[in-house]
Design an enzyme around this catalytic site. Structure first.
Site, mmCIF file in Angstrom:
data_model
loop_
_atom_site.group_PDB
_atom_site.id
_atom_site.type_symbol
_atom_site.label_atom_id
_atom_site.label_comp_id
_atom_site.label_asym_id
_atom_site.label_seq_id
_atom_site.Cartn_x
_atom_site.Cartn_y
_atom_site.Cartn_z
ATOM 1 N N ASP B 13 2.511 -73.849 -34.010
ATOM 2 C CA ASP B 13 2.647 -72.399 -33.885
ATOM 3 C C ASP B 13 3.634 -71.942 -34.950
ATOM 4 O O ASP B 13 4.382 -72.734 -35.496
ATOM 5 C CB ASP B 13 3.164 -72.057 -32.480
ATOM 6 C CG ASP B 13 3.295 -70.546 -32.267
ATOM 7 O OD1 ASP B 13 2.311 -69.834 -32.539
ATOM 8 O OD2 ASP B 13 4.365 -70.084 -31.850
ATOM 9 N N SER B 14 3.623 -70.637 -35.222
ATOM 10 C CA SER B 14 4.597 -70.093 -36.156
ATOM 11 C C SER B 14 6.020 -70.280 -35.628
ATOM 12 O O SER B 14 6.961 -70.275 -36.405
ATOM 13 C CB SER B 14 4.340 -68.604 -36.364
ATOM 14 O OG SER B 14 4.426 -67.930 -35.131
ATOM 15 N N CYS B 76 -1.046 -70.578 -32.544
ATOM 16 C CA CYS B 76 -0.707 -69.262 -33.094
ATOM 17 C C CYS B 76 -1.966 -68.410 -33.269
ATOM 18 O O CYS B 76 -2.900 -68.807 -33.969
ATOM 19 C CB CYS B 76 -0.026 -69.465 -34.443
ATOM 20 S SG CYS B 76 0.343 -67.947 -35.323
ATOM 21 N N GLU B 156 11.196 -62.949 -27.562
ATOM 22 C CA GLU B 156 12.135 -63.877 -28.201
ATOM 23 C C GLU B 156 13.543 -63.704 -27.643
ATOM 24 O O GLU B 156 14.337 -64.635 -27.614
ATOM 25 C CB GLU B 156 12.183 -63.616 -29.710
ATOM 26 C CG GLU B 156 10.941 -64.024 -30.447
ATOM 27 C CD GLU B 156 11.109 -65.330 -31.186
ATOM 28 O OE1 GLU B 156 12.243 -65.699 -31.502
ATOM 29 O OE2 GLU B 156 10.087 -65.987 -31.444
ATOM 30 N N HIS B 192 3.264 -64.880 -27.739
ATOM 31 C CA HIS B 192 4.500 -64.375 -27.132
ATOM 32 C C HIS B 192 4.242 -63.478 -25.923
ATOM 33 O O HIS B 192 5.103 -63.323 -25.074
ATOM 34 C CB HIS B 192 5.305 -63.561 -28.151
ATOM 35 C CG HIS B 192 6.083 -64.386 -29.099
ATOM 36 N ND1 HIS B 192 5.514 -64.982 -30.191
ATOM 37 C CD2 HIS B 192 7.400 -64.719 -29.137
ATOM 38 C CE1 HIS B 192 6.448 -65.635 -30.856
ATOM 39 N NE2 HIS B 192 7.595 -65.489 -30.247
#
Lengths: 272, 272
Positions: B13-14, B76, B156, B192
């Site tokens: 994933d990023s 991602c 985040e 996310h």
């Protein structure tokens, strides 16, 4: 006689936030030419480790330096906070000016009681560079810090007025402001934050002065040019913009920060 | 007899959002071993150009592949949306599974009237990959899309409940929801977003089903392993975590996404 004075001033940032510094520079020094690099492929720097930020910053500085500059302004607070030493060394003898020292200087002047609050990215807060720079100027200053990561996302999205940014500002600033001895000033320690200064000022209230390092950095650059006789004598050339990714987004979002139109077709895409 | 089945499943994933996919994978396939790479130095991918995302994704896939894997999951959404072709080619003959097709599949199943709303990053929305994948399954589906960049910053920061995320959700979803023919389902098209599913579900209301591609991706992986007789036979080894930056932050923020403790000392830092 050297023609160093005719060269542009280099400016770099992790992305587009540094255009607020560029804006202050072009206002203070309308006779100068500028080349600006935004490392848009790798932004944000604020959540990265000091090692990675330093590596990226030195690459950026090298790329700007290759264009032939007389001075480099590190517009990114995070890069200024963790990498100013390596950057100065890498570019020697070209002078390098970061935003932390000018910001600390302005903060001390705006804080008669020596109570200073700093808001910045996680990286800048953790590194404590503002804390050190302020204490170096005023050893008995009381400095409190707070990371406000959402401000970057809000500014990048242009969501700078209204209910959402105001609530986010209150969320971050409550702890700093709800104290017996309120801070005298609040340092906007990230180039993105000035975009939210209206909201931040309202939440902070009229007794707390906002300090934006862009103006004082421009002042420091003007002083250095003058001291070294490096002021440009001929008419300035249009600013050059370099970006490591997404020139369209750079132009679209960047206009808010720079306060003037940017032509996406004129942004040079570079690879670092 | 090959020992390919004993190899771990690679996931990249990023950053750390992909740990929601890893969580679904470990739940669905408790007998498998995993190696996870988060490109934390260069996140987010969602605002970058397709070229840059492809270049970074191929580098990530190469780094995970070097550890010896039997299958790669591109957790991602942005990388799945723009780079699945180059990734499949780069890793051949190792199979590559992205999250877009499984997400589209789940969306079509959750939309009896064929009205589907997709929320994702700027990159995913612009590329239109969900739109294409859904139309390939159901040509007359009505698909609307919306980029919700602030959701990434909120997730985040762990600001996933309360007034701020709720207002942000309303800000983004109003246009999608205030229509005569409401969508049947809402695809959470970024790894996310499941962290905010509580708030998103409340704002969307009970008539709109949330679709998270993590579960259906895990199902697609299980099917592929079974079809190729690649299920692991011995007890699984503990998951390996690789990151390109800031292992401490990876561990701290990643726990929310993975739903279990991550030891920062055990995260391998790699350079791409």
């Amino acid at each position: 006689m050297s023609d160093l004075s005719e060269k542009p001033i280099g400016v770099f940032d992790s992305g587009i936030g540094g255009l607020t510094v560029m804006r202050a520079l072009t206002r203070r020094l309308p006779g100068e030419s500028f080349v600006y690099l935004g490392d848009t492929a790798r932004l944000p720097y604020g959540t990265k480790s000091p090692d990675t930020v330093t590596r990226y910053a030195v690459q950026c500085a090298g790329a700007v330096s290759e264009k032939g500059i007389k001075l480099l302004v590190v517009a990114c607070n995070t890069a200024s906070a963790v990498a100013i030493g390596p950057l100065t060394k890498a570019l020697y003898p070209t002078p390098v000016i970061g935003v932390i020292e000018p910001g600390a200087d302005a903060a001390v002047k705006a804080a008669p009681n020596g109570r200073i609050a700093v808001i910045a990215t996680e990286g800048t807060v953790k590194g404590g560079a503002y804390m050190r720079a302020i204490k170096a100027l005023k050893a008995d200053a009381e400095v409190v810090q707070k990371a406000c990561p959402l401000f970057v996302a809000l500014a990048e999205e242009g969501l700078t007025e209204g209910d959402i940014p105001e609530r986010v500002a209150r969320h971050y600033l409550e702890d700093l402001l709800n104290v017996a001895d309120k801070p005298d000033c609040l340092v906007l320690g990230c180039t993105h934050y000035p975009a939210l200064s209206g909201v931040i000022a309202r939440v902070a209230g009229p007794s707390i002065k906002l300090v934006d390092s862009a103006e004082t950095t421009a002042e420091a650059v003007a002083r250095l040019l003058s001291e070294h006789g490096l002021e440009r004598r001929t008419a300035p050339t249009p600013p050059r913009f370099l970006a490591t990714d997404a020139p369209e987004r750079f132009a679209r979002v960047g206009e808010t920060f720079l306060g003037r139109h940017i032509d996406p077709a004129k942004i040079e895409l570079i690879d670092l």
